[in-house]
Design a protein around this motif. Structure first.
Motif, PDB file in Angstrom:
ATOM      1  N   UNK A   1      -3.829 -36.605 -57.860  1.00 19.46           N
ATOM      2  CA  UNK A   1      -2.811 -35.578 -58.112  1.00 19.46           C
ATOM      3  C   UNK A   1      -1.467 -36.224 -58.423  1.00 19.46           C
ATOM      4  N   UNK A   2      -1.176 -37.284 -57.650  1.00 18.89           N
ATOM      5  CA  UNK A   2       0.127 -37.921 -57.750  1.00 18.89           C
ATOM      6  C   UNK A   2       0.368 -38.470 -59.167  1.00 18.89           C
TER       7      UNK A   2
ATOM      8  N   UNK B   1       0.916 -35.730 -61.664  1.00 16.24           N
ATOM      9  CA  UNK B   1       2.245 -35.134 -61.602  1.00 16.24           C
ATOM     10  C   UNK B   1       3.298 -36.053 -62.210  1.00 16.24           C
TER      11      UNK B   1
ATOM     12  N   UNK C   1       9.150 -20.140 -59.971  1.00 15.72           N
ATOM     13  CA  UNK C   1       8.065 -21.014 -59.542  1.00 15.72           C
ATOM     14  C   UNK C   1       8.190 -21.284 -58.048  1.00 15.72           C
TER      15      UNK C   1
ATOM     16  N   UNK D   1       9.581 -33.583 -55.720  1.00 23.84           N
ATOM     17  CA  UNK D   1       8.175 -33.171 -55.615  1.00 23.84           C
ATOM     18  C   UNK D   1       7.961 -31.770 -56.191  1.00 23.84           C
ATOM     19  N   UNK D   2       8.926 -30.887 -55.901  1.00 19.85           N
ATOM     20  CA  UNK D   2       8.821 -29.528 -56.453  1.00 19.85           C
ATOM     21  C   UNK D   2       8.888 -29.572 -57.979  1.00 19.85           C
TER      22      UNK D   2
ATOM     23  N   UNK E   1       5.574 -30.616 -59.412  1.00 19.09           N
ATOM     24  CA  UNK E   1       4.596 -29.520 -59.417  1.00 19.09           C
ATOM     25  C   UNK E   1       4.904 -28.512 -60.521  1.00 19.09           C
TER      26      UNK E   1
ATOM     27  N   UNK F   1       3.930 -29.917 -63.878  1.00 22.34           N
ATOM     28  CA  UNK F   1       2.488 -29.829 -64.069  1.00 22.34           C
ATOM     29  C   UNK F   1       2.099 -28.427 -64.533  1.00 22.34           C
TER      30      UNK F   1
ATOM     31  N   UNK G   1      -5.571 -24.881 -54.174  1.00 26.85           N
ATOM     32  CA  UNK G   1      -4.723 -25.963 -53.661  1.00 26.85           C
ATOM     33  C   UNK G   1      -3.299 -25.442 -53.393  1.00 26.85           C
TER      34      UNK G   1
ATOM     35  N   UNK H   1       3.614 -16.274 -52.022  1.00 29.46           N
ATOM     36  CA  UNK H   1       2.824 -17.187 -52.861  1.00 29.46           C
ATOM     37  C   UNK H   1       1.343 -17.133 -52.485  1.00 29.46           C
TER      38      UNK H   1
ATOM     39  N   UNK I   1      -9.446 -35.308 -51.278  1.00 31.53           N
ATOM     40  CA  UNK I   1      -8.486 -35.362 -50.176  1.00 31.53           C
ATOM     41  C   UNK I   1      -8.558 -34.156 -49.267  1.00 31.53           C
TER      42      UNK I   1
ATOM     43  N   UNK J   1      -0.529 -36.529 -50.897  1.00 30.25           N
ATOM     44  CA  UNK J   1       0.490 -37.569 -50.964  1.00 30.25           C
ATOM     45  C   UNK J   1       1.812 -37.097 -50.389  1.00 30.25           C
ATOM     46  N   UNK J   2       2.093 -35.794 -50.535  1.00 27.37           N
ATOM     47  CA  UNK J   2       3.343 -35.254 -49.995  1.00 27.37           C
ATOM     48  C   UNK J   2       3.168 -34.938 -48.524  1.00 27.37           C
TER      49      UNK J   2
END
Lengths: 141, 846
Positions: A3-4, A7, A109, A123-124, A127, A130, B41, B85, B722, B743-744
């Protein structure tokens, strides 16, 4: 592919717009994001932001709720109406359940509270980036 | 659902089935599967964020930390936005089949908003009221203190000084006309409350702002007119100007001595005295007290009482129920002159104990050493006791009364209010202090019981307050209310003067801070930096750390108890955190039964897991179908790959899989825990337990031991590289493990749920206790409700989480049917020790 990495790849492909009238915050963000190699534009208020969006494609917008001129929710609605594939992250120093729900219902979002850890915000953004790229692929909002 | 709704649903379904392609091609299926996995997810992340914010709110309520509206509002917003959400993602996964949730959600978030925005209406009414017009009904206009005093004056035989009250309408006008709140808020928002120097600076700036603001002319005229009327009756009279705040006398919070009182005020200084009282709402001690007790500053509306001065020969305090713990007596504290010296602890004080019942016999009399003749003669003491009991009777609760007797022997009541709950829990000395060489000081009076240990910090003036270290022992000459901001950070309080009736003593009881007062030579014998133990209950101070004293249990009070912010938090938590939907198998597990945000969260989580399984089944999607995981244990495990869970060379056409072919790290850890220590099979239960078990099984559908399916149910793992979700019905209990090792930090967590069993309720609860004890030992956060348990751990490193997953693997296997042998009380203790030992060996061995 993890995932990392997905992103990080996403975030390098996008064009980000930061709309905030707080200059100190803008400077910190600009420094961090440009170091990461992210393409970034900034504007002071909603009207400027709308002009920028009109002039070039923008994938992710980070927007402060409390700015001079048009209020954040109105601005968000305008952006989502005209550019539904653009993802908008709302930032606010005055959290309220009402504005949080209004923001999400208007298609934000995410809704984040200031003060925010810069890493968390990045990080947001990853996401959101993506998601924005998926929107383009799928051609759906 | 109405008939029309049903028809519409049917039509929609028909239309969908007519327009949708009968079976989507493999590429389309793959695309849908990826989209669902993504929503799943995102739902899990929102779920984790919701639970984390909920836990923060619950912890804040329990641990008595300083609450602020900003904190409550921010966490409530996070919870609501994340639940939004969750619903959104579930509906995306389920093609909008759970839109019913939106109704429940909309109702809940609106109710939460209403509670958070709840504000008092602005006061309207007379600007000034004569005290004779005031009673308890006017409390919203005059503040509790003046309302009570006016009311007391209306009781036959009780005398109060003549006077008048500036109402909230008047003080509101003053603040509004001068635009003070926006300016004060601006200063407060920039204040760092942890920094005492900053607090002092900003407090000074706010007070200056208020003192410098002009009094509205119409108010000034009214004020002086009322003063002149008092002076007509008593030429040359002087007045006392005192605070009377709304929400001040709420029973749980004393606000003792927080605000300024100005004595001996004449006509020329009346306006300044009023402003000084209003400004005292923002002294450092008042600001920090409000923060500690959970009051918003705008919520405390200040009124002002202007009372004719009583030329007092003797004054004091009367508690109509002894704060020393006796139920049949009342306390009288007294000193010559005004009562100021008693409440700020600077005066030597006489103390009388009288019977509450008439004729109010004097039980004990303790005069201060310097008293040549008794300050209070017996007849006066009896009259005081009668007056006190009359007030208690009228107000319906024990009272804390301030009084004065003038030259002509007339008794005036200056204040009467309920005794705070904290004051009634004063301690009783139980253990004589050990007479050893560690004893430094002995004697004094206990302000608040308990013991504390720390380095001495002697405070003489405001400048010393700034260097006061956390958890130090506060040593002062007089227990002045000014020291209040230090109470929250101190380990104990020692003062050379003072009594139980002083403001600081009352405050220390509210904060549960051990306090020893009237301890002669304390500032002389205790030096800065000395490590000491203060045993306030037994009135002794020792050098060093004295464990015997510290070990005695002390009831810590939560200073937030009863505060408006705490009430707000409790009210919103009622809509957020109770979990009513605990059992997915129950017919009540429905969208329409969600009564809290936690219910919605729990419901959506369960349904999202099912959606992921169902997708494979509904679309016969080859990649999503389950593979049987081969095991040596007689349990059926099935796995479903959400993406990246199998090693690349695994042959997808196979119907079973070995653990070596699984690439999911969380599952490997659980598996290692399951197989790390051999399971010796189900425990041997006694005959009686077996009979009970059969009886219980017969009562419960699906638990019939004759039906093999109940014991051989398939247990599913839903996996990605994961992520791992196990839903297991292992014999008679239900267990769910969910682990995400992203990862976060926000995407790293483990949740474990456990419910049910075959044995009776008490045995099942005992097994839950066993699980809780072991999980607690290994750092899980536990929530229990009857025989259901939820354990969580989050934001730890991957290695820590993998170890914690092994613990779960071990427990899932080793607690099977253990409830059947939990009949004896204490059985769980021996299992607990064995389990912890075996798990630790297993973890260390690896």
């Amino acid at each position: 592919m993890s995932d990392q990495t997905l992103q990080l790849e996403a975030v390098l492909k996008i064009h980000l717009l930061l709309v905030d009238d707080e200059s100190e915050f803008k400077e910190v963000m600009q420094r961090h994001l440009s170091r990461m190699g992210i393409r970034l534009s900034v504007s002071e208020c909603c009207l400027d932001a709308l002009e920028l969006l009109e002039a070039q494609p923008i994938d992710v917008v980070i927007m402060d709720m409390n700015m001079p001129g048009m209020d954040g929710i109105q601005c968000l609605r305008k952006v989502k109406e005209r550019w539904p594939r653009t993802e908008v992250i709302i930032l606010t120093g005055h959290a309220s359940v009402k504005s949080g729900i209004e923001g999400m219902e208007s298609g934000a979002f995410d809704y984040c509270l200031k003060p925010i850890d810069i890493q968390e915000l990045i990080e947001k953004i990853e996401l959101a980036a993506q998601k924005a790229l998926i929107n383009q692929e799928d051609d759906i909002p | 659902m109405t008939l029309l709704d049903r028809l519409l649903t049917l039509l929609r379904r028909l239309r969908r089935s007519a327009t949708a392609p009968p079976s989507p091609g493999p590429e389309e299926l793959h695309r849908q599967f990826i989209a669902r996995s993504r929503s799943f997810r995102d739902l899990l992340t929102a779920n984790a964020n919701t639970l984390a914010a909920m836990a923060e709110l619950e912890t804040a309520l329990r641990d008595g930390r300083t609450l602020s509206m900003t904190f409550i509002r921010a966490r409530c917003t996070l919870v609501t936005v994340n639940v939004f959400k969750i619903i959104h993602h579930l509906n995306r996964m389920a093609d909008g089949r759970y839109s019913e949730l939106e109704r429940a959600f909309s109702r809940l978030h609106r109710q939460i908003e209403t509670i958070l925005d709840g504000r008092r209406k602005p006061a309207t009414g007379a600007l000034i009221l004569d005290l004779r017009q005031v009673g308890r009904a006017q409390a919203d206009l005059t503040g509790e203190k003046m309302a009570n005093l006016g009311e007391a004056g209306s009781i036959e035989g009780i005398r109060v000084p003549p006077g008048f009250v500036l109402t909230t309408a008047a003080t509101g006008l003053f603040f509004q006309r001068n635009q003070l709140y926006p300016r004060i808020n601006h200063i407060i928002q920039q204040m760092d409350i942890a920094d005492l120097e900053d607090l002092h600076g900003k407090s000074g700036a706010i007070q200056e702002l208020i003192r410098a603001a002009p009094m509205p002319p119409e108010l000034e005229t009214l004020l002086l007119d009322h003063f002149d009327r008092l002076a007509e009756a008593r030429p040359g009279c002087r007045v006392a100007v005192r605070s009377s705040a709304l929400g001040e006398d709420l029973g749980q919070a004393s606000f003792a001595g927080l605000y300024h009182t100005e004595l001996d005020v004449g006509r020329d200084t009346l306006l300044d005295a009023c402003k000084a009282v209003l400004a005292s709402k923002y002294t450092p001690r008042a600001i920090s007290y409000r923060l500690a007790k959970g009051f918003r500053h705008e919520e405390i509306e200040m009124c002002i009482g202007v009372l004719t001065m009583v030329e007092a020969t003797v004054s004091g305090i009367c508690y109509t129920r002894s704060i020393g713990g006796r139920n049949d007596t009342l306390d009288l504290f007294c000193a010559p002159g005004t009562a100021k010296g008693i409440v700020d602890g600077t005066r030597a004080t006489g103390h009388l104990l009288l019977e509450r019942a008439p004729p109010h016999r004097i039980v004990r009399r303790l005069e201060a050493e310097e008293a040549i003749a008794p300050w209070l003669i017996d007849a006066e003491a009896t009259t005081l006791a009668e007056t006190g009991m009359r007030l208690e009777h009228h107000f319906g609760a024990p009272q804390d009364i301030e009084w004065s007797i003038d030259r002509d022997g007339r008794l005036y009541v200056l204040q009467s209010r309920p005794i705070t709950a904290a004051a009634l829990h004063a301690p009783v000395a139980a253990h004589p202090p050990p007479a050893d060489d560690r004893l430094v000081l002995h004697g004094g009076v206990t302000g608040c019981g308990g013991a504390g240990c720390g380095a001495v910090c002697v405070v003489h003036g405001p400048e010393d307050m700034l260097r006061f270290p956390r958890r130090a022992v506060l040593v002062v000459r007089h227990p002045l209310p000014e020291w209040a901001p230090l109470l929250k950070r101190a380990a104990a309080l020692v003062a050379e003067t003072g009594s139980e009736a002083g403001h600081l003593a009352t405050l220390s009881r509210e904060f549960g801070l051990p306090a020893l007062l009237a301890l002669d030579r304390a500032t002389e014998l205790l030096a800065d930096g000395d490590m000491v133990t203060v045993d306030a209950t037994n009135r002794a101070v020792y050098r060093g750390r004295v464990e015997e004293a510290l070990r005695r249990p002390v009831e810590r009070t939560n200073p937030m108890d009863g505060s408006p912010l705490q009430r707000t938090l409790i009210e919103v938590l009622q809509l957020i955190s109770p979990l009513n939907l605990t059992d997915p198998a129950s017919p009540d597990f429905q969208a329409g039964r969600c009564r809290t945000l936690h219910d919605i969260t729990r419901f959506c989580h369960e349904k999202s897991v099912i959606e992921m399984f169902e997708f494979g089944r509904r679309f016969r999607f080859a990649k999503g179908t389950a593979k049987r995981l081969r095991d040596t244990l007689p349990i059926e495990w099935w796995v479903v790959d959400l993406g990246g869970a199998f090693v690349p060379h695994y042959d997808l056409s196979r119907t079973d899989i070995d653990i070596a072919d699984i690439a999911c790290r969380p599952l490997q850890a659980i598996w290692a825990g399951m197989h790390g220590v051999p399971w010796e099979g189900p425990p041997v239960a006694g005959l009686r337990t077996m009979v009970a078990f059969l009886f219980h099984s017969a009562l419960r559908d699906g638990l019939d031991p004759a039906r093999t399916s109940a014991l051989r149910e398939k247990n599913y793992f839903l996996l990605s590289q994961k992520y791992c979700n196990l839903s297991a019905r292992l014999g008679y209990h239900y267990a769910m493990i969910e682990a995400m090792l992203g990862d976060r930090p926000g995407d790293r967590y483990i949740t474990f749920r456990f419910k049910g069993g075959a044995a009776g309720e008490s045995q099942r609860v005992r097994r839950i206790e066993l699980l809780a004890a072991v999980l607690d030992h290994f750092g899980y956060r536990i929530d229990r409700l009857g025989d259901a348990l939820t354990a969580r751990v989050e934001r730890e490193s991957e290695q820590v989480l993998l170890d914690r997953l092994k613990v779960l693997g071990y427990l899932v296997i080793h607690t099977r049917q253990l409830d059947l042998v939990m009949a004896e009380a204490g059985a769980e203790r021996s299992y607990r020790d064995t389990f912890i030992q075996e798990i630790e060996d297993m973890l260390n061995h690896e």
